[in-house]
Design a protein around this motif. Structure first.
Motif, PDB file in Angstrom:
ATOM      1  N   PRO A  15       0.820  -1.213   0.000  1.00 41.43           N
ATOM      2  CA  PRO A  15       0.000   0.000   0.000  1.00 41.43           C
ATOM      3  C   PRO A  15       0.853   1.262   0.000  1.00 41.43           C
ATOM      4  O   PRO A  15       1.972   1.266   0.506  1.00 41.43           O
ATOM      5  CB  PRO A  15      -0.815  -0.106   1.280  1.00 41.43           C
ATOM      6  N   GLY A  16       0.310   2.335  -0.553  1.00 41.01           N
ATOM      7  CA  GLY A  16       1.026   3.596  -0.624  1.00 41.01           C
ATOM      8  C   GLY A  16       1.062   4.312   0.714  1.00 41.01           C
ATOM      9  O   GLY A  16       0.473   3.879   1.710  1.00 41.01           O
ATOM     10  N   ARG A  17       1.747   5.430   0.738  1.00 40.49           N
ATOM     11  CA  ARG A  17       1.902   6.189   1.982  1.00 40.49           C
ATOM     12  C   ARG A  17       0.594   6.770   2.470  1.00 40.49           C
ATOM     13  O   ARG A  17       0.405   6.934   3.665  1.00 40.49           O
ATOM     14  CB  ARG A  17       2.922   7.301   1.769  1.00 40.49           C
ATOM     15  N   GLY A  18      -0.322   7.070   1.565  1.00 37.42           N
ATOM     16  CA  GLY A  18      -1.616   7.603   1.984  1.00 37.42           C
ATOM     17  C   GLY A  18      -2.398   6.599   2.797  1.00 37.42           C
ATOM     18  O   GLY A  18      -3.012   6.938   3.814  1.00 37.42           O
ATOM     19  N   VAL A  19      -2.364   5.342   2.385  1.00 31.68           N
ATOM     20  CA  VAL A  19      -3.064   4.285   3.122  1.00 31.68           C
ATOM     21  C   VAL A  19      -2.417   4.078   4.486  1.00 31.68           C
ATOM     22  O   VAL A  19      -3.104   3.934   5.505  1.00 31.68           O
ATOM     23  CB  VAL A  19      -3.064   2.970   2.314  1.00 31.68           C
ATOM     24  N   LEU A  20      -1.100   4.079   4.515  1.00 36.13           N
ATOM     25  CA  LEU A  20      -0.406   3.903   5.788  1.00 36.13           C
ATOM     26  C   LEU A  20      -0.655   5.088   6.719  1.00 36.13           C
ATOM     27  O   LEU A  20      -0.829   4.910   7.929  1.00 36.13           O
ATOM     28  CB  LEU A  20       1.092   3.720   5.549  1.00 36.13           C
ATOM     29  N   GLY A  21      -0.696   6.291   6.176  1.00 37.31           N
ATOM     30  CA  GLY A  21      -0.994   7.470   6.988  1.00 37.31           C
ATOM     31  C   GLY A  21      -2.409   7.444   7.532  1.00 37.31           C
ATOM     32  O   GLY A  21      -2.660   7.818   8.682  1.00 37.31           O
ATOM     33  N   ALA A  22      -3.355   6.986   6.704  1.00 38.34           N
ATOM     34  CA  ALA A  22      -4.740   6.874   7.162  1.00 38.34           C
ATOM     35  C   ALA A  22      -4.862   5.841   8.279  1.00 38.34           C
ATOM     36  O   ALA A  22      -5.574   6.057   9.269  1.00 38.34           O
ATOM     37  CB  ALA A  22      -5.649   6.507   6.002  1.00 38.34           C
ATOM     38  N   ALA A  23      -4.151   4.715   8.142  1.00 37.59           N
ATOM     39  CA  ALA A  23      -4.177   3.686   9.182  1.00 37.59           C
ATOM     40  C   ALA A  23      -3.579   4.212  10.485  1.00 37.59           C
ATOM     41  O   ALA A  23      -4.105   3.965  11.575  1.00 37.59           O
ATOM     42  CB  ALA A  23      -3.436   2.448   8.719  1.00 37.59           C
TER      43      ALA A  23
END
Length: 75
Positions: A15-23
């Motif tokens: 997953p991209g950084r946006g998904v990791l940031g959202a998590a």
């Protein structure tokens, strides 16, 4: 090995950084909601340490090399 993470979707199944940031944001939100501000701070601090360790591993840098570069020592 360089990965391209700028695109809208996962790259190579990661997953991209946006998904990791959202998590990470959701984890902090749950910690703050159910545990209070103290739990929020603990989760944020542990997340920052995890990010730092992952960053060093991704770069292939050891802790000693990193600390030496902060101090300005070069070999």
């Amino acid at each position: 090995m360089t990965r391209r993470v700028d695109g809208p979707g996962p790259v190579d199944g990661v997953p991209g950084r946006g998904v990791l940031g959202a998590a990470a944001g959701m984890a902090l939100g749950f910690a703050g909601w159910f545990g209070g501000f103290g739990a929020f701070l603990v989760v944020a601090a542990l997340g920052a340490l995890g990010w730092f360790a992952g960053h060093l591993v991704d770069r292939g840098t050891g802790l000693r090399e990193f600390l030496d570069s902060l101090v300005g020592r070069r070999q």
